[in-house]
Design a protein around this motif. Structure first.
Motif, PDB file in Angstrom:
ATOM      1  N   GLU A  90       0.755  -1.190  -0.073  1.00  0.00           N
ATOM      2  CA  GLU A  90       0.024  -0.122   0.075  1.00  0.00           C
ATOM      3  C   GLU A  90       0.788   1.085   0.075  1.00  0.00           C
ATOM      4  N   ARG A  93       2.358   1.745  -3.574  1.00  0.00           N
ATOM      5  CA  ARG A  93       1.156   2.264  -4.303  1.00  0.00           C
ATOM      6  C   ARG A  93       0.921   3.613  -4.104  1.00  0.00           C
ATOM      7  N   LYS A  97       1.276   6.827  -6.790  1.00  0.00           N
ATOM      8  CA  LYS A  97       0.500   8.000  -7.356  1.00  0.00           C
ATOM      9  C   LYS A  97       1.033   9.534  -7.018  1.00  0.00           C
ATOM     10  N   LEU A 131      -0.420   2.438 -12.517  1.00  0.00           N
ATOM     11  CA  LEU A 131      -0.753   1.886 -11.384  1.00  0.00           C
ATOM     12  C   LEU A 131      -1.479   0.346 -11.172  1.00  0.00           C
ATOM     13  N   LEU A 134      -0.097  -2.416  -8.802  1.00  0.00           N
ATOM     14  CA  LEU A 134       0.054  -2.313  -7.419  1.00  0.00           C
ATOM     15  C   LEU A 134      -1.397  -2.146  -6.913  1.00  0.00           C
ATOM     16  N   ASP A 135      -2.380  -1.531  -7.766  1.00  0.00           N
ATOM     17  CA  ASP A 135      -3.859  -1.538  -7.158  1.00  0.00           C
ATOM     18  C   ASP A 135      -4.240  -2.953  -7.214  1.00  0.00           C
ATOM     19  N   CYS A 138      -2.716  -4.794  -4.255  1.00  0.00           N
ATOM     20  CA  CYS A 138      -3.323  -4.032  -2.787  1.00  0.00           C
ATOM     21  C   CYS A 138      -4.611  -4.600  -2.442  1.00  0.00           C
TER      22      CYS A 138
END
Length: 150
Positions: A90, A93, A97, A131, A134-135, A138
């Motif tokens: 998290e 990520r 961002k 992203l 990683l999204d 998560c």
């Protein structure tokens, strides 16, 4: 014509090299969680499978159908996912961002290889694809944690 040249520069040799060498591309047969994410603007998708033991990812697989930028991100992510905790994923990520949207610092090691994607900050339509890995990870680790606690 300048915008087109900038876009060509964005796809550096290093990004293309990462995109061509994505690790952990085999799907897992018995994952604790599996999540597919799609970037609505470009249609890129990443599916992540993982197994979590004692709060750490012990097995990781991904199916990446994305542009070179999304593939490069998935390459860096996949190379560093085994042994990571939910908090580490998290944090990576969130840092990615901020790096893309606010020109913030590079995500901390072991995800510092995502620095190669910094030039994409000016291409907001590419952020979702970058992203995706990683999204999806998560969301998958959250699901795995919930399943393991049940």
């Amino acid at each position: 014509m300048s915008g087109e040249n900038d876009l060509i520069k964005l796809y550096s040799g290093q990004i293309l090299q990462l995109a061509a060498s994505i690790p952990h591309t085999d799907r897992l047969t018995s994952p604790d969680a599996s999540v597919k994410k799609r970037a609505p603007l470009c249609g890129s998708t990443v599916t992540v499978d993982l197994v979590v033991q004692d709060g750490c990812i012990t097995q990781f697989g991904q199916d990446v159908k994305a542009c070179a930028l999304g593939q490069a991100a998935a390459s860096v992510v996949g190379a560093n996912m085994i042994g990571r905790t939910r908090t580490e994923v998290e944090t990576a990520r969130d840092a990615l961002k901020v790096m893309l949207k606010q020109d913030g610092p590079t995500p901390a090691a072991p995800f510092d290889g995502l620095e190669v994607l910094r030039p994409a900050r000016d291409y907001k339509n590419r952020h979702a694809s970058i992203l995706l890995a990683l999204d999806a990870t998560c969301e998958a680790i959250e699901q795995a944690d919930q399943a393991n606690c049940a």
